[in-house]
Design an enzyme around this catalytic site. Sequence first.
Site, short mmCIF file in Angstrom:
data_model
loop_
_atom_site.label_atom_id
_atom_site.label_comp_id
_atom_site.label_asym_id
_atom_site.label_seq_id
_atom_site.Cartn_x
_atom_site.Cartn_y
_atom_site.Cartn_z
N LYS A 277 16.17 20.22 79.39
CA LYS A 277 17.60 20.07 79.64
C LYS A 277 17.82 19.45 81.01
O LYS A 277 16.98 19.59 81.90
CB LYS A 277 18.27 21.46 79.62
CG LYS A 277 18.43 22.07 78.25
CD LYS A 277 19.17 23.40 78.34
CE LYS A 277 19.27 24.08 76.99
NZ LYS A 277 20.08 23.35 76.00
N ARG A 351 17.11 28.21 66.29
CA ARG A 351 16.91 28.27 64.83
C ARG A 351 15.45 28.54 64.49
O ARG A 351 15.15 29.13 63.46
CB ARG A 351 17.44 26.97 64.20
CG ARG A 351 16.77 25.72 64.70
CD ARG A 351 17.60 24.48 64.41
NE ARG A 351 18.62 24.24 65.41
CZ ARG A 351 19.48 23.21 65.39
NH1 ARG A 351 19.44 22.32 64.42
NH2 ARG A 351 20.36 23.07 66.33
N1 BES Z 1 21.01 27.48 73.73
C1 BES Z 1 21.32 26.14 73.36
C2 BES Z 1 22.76 25.96 72.90
C3 BES Z 1 23.80 25.91 73.98
C4 BES Z 1 23.97 24.77 74.75
C5 BES Z 1 24.66 26.96 74.16
C6 BES Z 1 24.96 24.73 75.71
C7 BES Z 1 25.66 26.91 75.11
C8 BES Z 1 25.81 25.79 75.90
C9 BES Z 1 20.44 25.71 72.20
O1 BES Z 1 19.15 26.23 72.20
C10 BES Z 1 20.31 24.23 72.30
O2 BES Z 1 19.73 23.76 73.25
N2 BES Z 1 20.84 23.52 71.33
C11 BES Z 1 20.83 22.11 71.33
C12 BES Z 1 20.55 21.65 69.93
C13 BES Z 1 20.29 20.17 69.83
C14 BES Z 1 18.98 19.83 70.47
C15 BES Z 1 20.29 19.78 68.38
C16 BES Z 1 22.18 21.61 71.81
O3 BES Z 1 23.20 22.20 71.45
O4 BES Z 1 22.22 20.66 72.59
MN MN Z 2 17.83 25.04 73.35
#
Ligand code: BES
Ligand code: MN
Length: 495
Positions: A277, A351
């Site tokens: 990230k 997931r």
């Molecule tokens: N924990 C995150 C989701 C999230 C992101 C929650 C920002 C709250 C704020 C999750 O594990 C994640 O990183 N999801 C990705 C999925 C994508 C790679 C398809 C996302 O939402 O960017």
């Molecule tokens: Mn994630």
Amino acid sequence: MKISVTTSDPCALTADCLIVGIHQDTPVTGVAATVNRATKGLVKRLLDRNDMDGTAGRCMMLPLDTGVNAQRLLLVGLGKASTARDFETAVRGAAETLGHSGSRNAVFALTSSGRRATQTGQQARLVAQGFSDAQYRFDQMKSHKNKRPATLARMTLTVAEGKQVASARQGVREGNAIAAGLKLARDLGNLPGNICTPTYLAQQARKLGRSHALKVTVLDEGRMKTLKMGSLLSVSQGSRQPAKLIVMEYRGAKRGDAPTVLVGKGLTFDAGGISLKPAGGMEEMKFDMCGGASVFGTLLAIAELKLKVNVVGIVPSSENLPDGAANKPGDIVTSMAGKTIEIINTDAEGRLILCDALTYAERYKPAAVIDIATLTGACVVALGSPASGLFSNDDELAGDLLTAGTESGDRAWRMPLWDDYQAQLKSPYADMANVGGRSAGAVTAACFLARFTETMKWAHLDIAGTAWAGGKNKGSTGRPVSLLTRYLINQAPTA
Ligand code: BES
Ligand code: MN
Ligand code: ZN
């Protein structure tokens, strides 16, 4: 804070403050009218001059020395629709305004008329829950604890009629239990990732088990390997902290009664893994275990209430970090269900741990399984912070959860799970990919989970936008503990 219920005239009670609600449409009726008479028309004058109105949460505090026995009068706007949400906003406003005064005890005049006992119960619950939640502070990591302003020690709720007393008392009982659950969920959420690790969560589960008679089992990585949880274990292989699968069982009903299973995502820190990230705001990813924390909080609340239901809480817990041993884009893993997954993005790890936990849930032959997860940024884009995203393969379950959301003020909004979206998860190499492209990200994440819950009545709550707040109220909210507790109270037989 001690809360009692009485039918006494609120104007006659001695207190530091008397709190009276003002309806937006019918401002000077009910208790407001009583207080207006006692103060020789003061309430009406303030409203006529537009010094005050009934907007939900709007507050006005006045010193008083005649007419009522309380030293202060706090008028609070209740909004139009008298929904739980409006009432909650009103309670929060009142709690904040009251906090700035030196009041140690208060009288809250409940406004509902005798015909709606449920409304009295709901208001009493929201007062108990709201006032204690408003006093929440997270200062356990500070070496010098903030000096707390004198807080409210005693609250008296007045109801109009004797027959409302029982429902008000029950509401207070529920509100106190939910407040305790919210506090636990918020504390776990606010703790930093270096303290709140999967092992720490497992310890906290054992502690909760001892204090509230839950049967707690913690599966370590060896056990998960035996169970072939290849998807979950692929996430933790990039971390020094071993994964834990925490199982907490509450039995309030007959042994044979099928339990409700709550599965909460417990990512104690999500850096994204190799699909790292961006740095800005990454510290917020300590909140990626808030789904798991809500399972802890809900179990605490229902155990305090001794609710006559069976509930199993399952919290798969891991970190997601970049490392030489971490998942790589393109890797293919095999889940406990035997389905293979091509990992396109290692940041879609929630997931990956949930699918194996959901397969594990099958062994409890649940009446319903509900997973709760900070799953997608896309859900934040879709719904923001007012509502959690709700997905379900069962209309009745979805309806019951939406109702619980409305009644608790902790709302959800249903999103589609149509097969049309499943195509986005196609992989040329494996049974499915772990991401479905840019469009409908919250839906394709839910569609992924749906492939592992076909044999069960299942719902998924995406709480990415609701579990914590940014800005001035930065921190964990404890949501959706009150939605889930309300749902379970509604499921329990009325004794
Ligand atoms: N924990 C995150 C989701 C999230 C992101 C929650 C920002 C709250 C704020 C999750 O594990 C994640 O990183 N999801 C990705 C999925 C994508 C790679 C398809 C996302 O939402 O960017
Ligand atoms: Mn994630
Ligand atoms: Zn995550």
